[in-house]
Write an enzyme that holds these catalytic residues in place. Sequence first.
Site, PDB file in Angstrom:
ATOM      1  N   ARG A 241      -3.304   0.558   7.075  1.00  0.00           N
ATOM      2  CA  ARG A 241      -3.981  -0.486   6.316  1.00  0.00           C
ATOM      3  C   ARG A 241      -5.368  -0.703   6.892  1.00  0.00           C
ATOM      4  O   ARG A 241      -5.554  -0.748   8.116  1.00  0.00           O
ATOM      5  CB  ARG A 241      -3.190  -1.804   6.367  1.00  0.00           C
ATOM      6  CG  ARG A 241      -2.003  -1.859   5.438  1.00  0.00           C
ATOM      7  CD  ARG A 241      -2.409  -1.877   3.966  1.00  0.00           C
ATOM      8  NE  ARG A 241      -1.282  -1.899   3.061  1.00  0.00           N
ATOM      9  CZ  ARG A 241      -0.751  -0.817   2.472  1.00  0.00           C
ATOM     10  NH1 ARG A 241      -1.242   0.379   2.707  1.00  0.00           N
ATOM     11  NH2 ARG A 241       0.266  -0.933   1.638  1.00  0.00           N
ATOM     12  N   GLU A 270     -10.733  -2.666  -0.889  1.00  0.00           N
ATOM     13  CA  GLU A 270     -10.742  -1.430  -1.676  1.00  0.00           C
ATOM     14  C   GLU A 270     -10.887  -1.743  -3.158  1.00  0.00           C
ATOM     15  O   GLU A 270     -10.366  -2.763  -3.609  1.00  0.00           O
ATOM     16  CB  GLU A 270      -9.441  -0.654  -1.445  1.00  0.00           C
ATOM     17  CG  GLU A 270      -9.264  -0.216  -0.005  1.00  0.00           C
ATOM     18  CD  GLU A 270      -7.868   0.366   0.275  1.00  0.00           C
ATOM     19  OE1 GLU A 270      -7.104   0.605  -0.674  1.00  0.00           O
ATOM     20  OE2 GLU A 270      -7.551   0.558   1.450  1.00  0.00           O
ATOM     21  N   HIS A 289      -7.575   6.033  -0.543  1.00  0.00           N
ATOM     22  CA  HIS A 289      -6.187   5.523  -0.435  1.00  0.00           C
ATOM     23  C   HIS A 289      -5.205   6.439  -1.189  1.00  0.00           C
ATOM     24  O   HIS A 289      -4.590   6.033  -2.176  1.00  0.00           O
ATOM     25  CB  HIS A 289      -6.098   4.080  -0.958  1.00  0.00           C
ATOM     26  CG  HIS A 289      -4.894   3.356  -0.426  1.00  0.00           C
ATOM     27  ND1 HIS A 289      -4.880   2.006  -0.169  1.00  0.00           N
ATOM     28  CD2 HIS A 289      -3.650   3.789  -0.092  1.00  0.00           C
ATOM     29  CE1 HIS A 289      -3.688   1.643   0.282  1.00  0.00           C
ATOM     30  NE2 HIS A 289      -2.918   2.723   0.339  1.00  0.00           N
TER      31      HIS A 289
HETATM   32  C1  DGY Z   1       1.819   2.316   0.566  1.00  0.00           C
HETATM   33  O1  DGY Z   1       2.750   2.747  -0.119  1.00  0.00           O
HETATM   34  O2  DGY Z   1       1.843   1.199   1.070  1.00  0.00           O
HETATM   35  C2  DGY Z   1       0.663   3.214   0.809  1.00  0.00           C
HETATM   36  O3  DGY Z   1      -0.437   2.515   1.212  1.00  0.00           O
HETATM   37  C3  DGY Z   1       0.374   4.060  -0.368  1.00  0.00           C
HETATM   38  O4  DGY Z   1      -0.430   5.147   0.000  1.00  0.00           O
END
Ligand code: DGY
Length: 324
Positions: A241, A270, A289
């Site tokens: 994150r 983002e 991402h």
């Molecule tokens: C999630 O599933 O939390 C991821 O960030 C996706 O890539």
Amino acid sequence: MMKTKRVFLTRILHDFALKELKKQYEVEVHSGKIPIPRKKLESKIKDIEGLICFPYDVIDSKLLENAKNLKIISTYSVGFDHIDTKYAKKNKIRVGYTPEVLTDATADLAFSLMIDVMRRVSEGDRIIRKGNWSQIYGAYDYIGTDLQEKTLGIFGLGRIGSTLAKRAKSFDMKIIYNNRKRVSKTKEKSLGVKYVTFDKLIRQSDIISIHVPHTSQTDKLFDKKILKKMKKTAFLINTARGKIINEKDLIEALKKKTISGAALDVFESEPIGKNHPLTRIQNITLAPHIGSSTKETRVKMAEITVKNLHLGINGKKPKYSVGY
Ligand code: DGY
């Protein structure tokens, strides 16, 4: 059959998933602005029994106060830091998420980002596209760093961190890790990893890859102070994150060469645009991402998201459940 339960999706999901949902529920899908405007979500949440959301939807207690009929929040992600899971649990709203199926894809991305930034692949691509590749094959041109024999520090040895360790082992890397709890000796042995304190992980790693959730403890953890303790030759990889890193401090560290480079799949906020300060830095690889973004994985995530929803809306524990 009369469909009495209502399901709301904050964004379109695969056709097969929607078809499956529509067999049993009254389904509405948000179209238009992403993320869904807060006001719209606030008004929808009042009437529904099931919600399918995404990692950028903020599902906080203020929103959930109005969710009088809601039985299940099923997020299309492994991360659930966008959901107030404590409030949900207290109010008997189940929370489902999608671990396991995205482990390989995310570990693969972390590994590919590591190779990319260490071998300067994206940087080379940018050089060519700008028409700046003017001479071939110089002894000092576009020099990268070998992975072999380097120490990879895995911060968070859960599913994804462990899978990354397997990848790294086959590349003859040394692997150290730090985790809230040390894992069993058997697991350490089979993965070929050594437990170290967080401080040692920071100081000894040639590459640090982050695989912990974003919590109050990890919020902006990688700041100026921590970055300064890293080796000058080290790289930082983040597929977890964005908020775990203090972006401003990272930008400064990369500019000043406090560390050698970074590769990020996640950001404080983002999406980031082409004028974001990170885009002006060369020793960094940026990805939009895409940790879980393979066709196979995304299908499996949709299957689980629907399954979790079915179970939760019918008063059962989701297959992958946060809380209860
Ligand atoms: C999630 O599933 O939390 C991821 O960030 C996706 O890539």
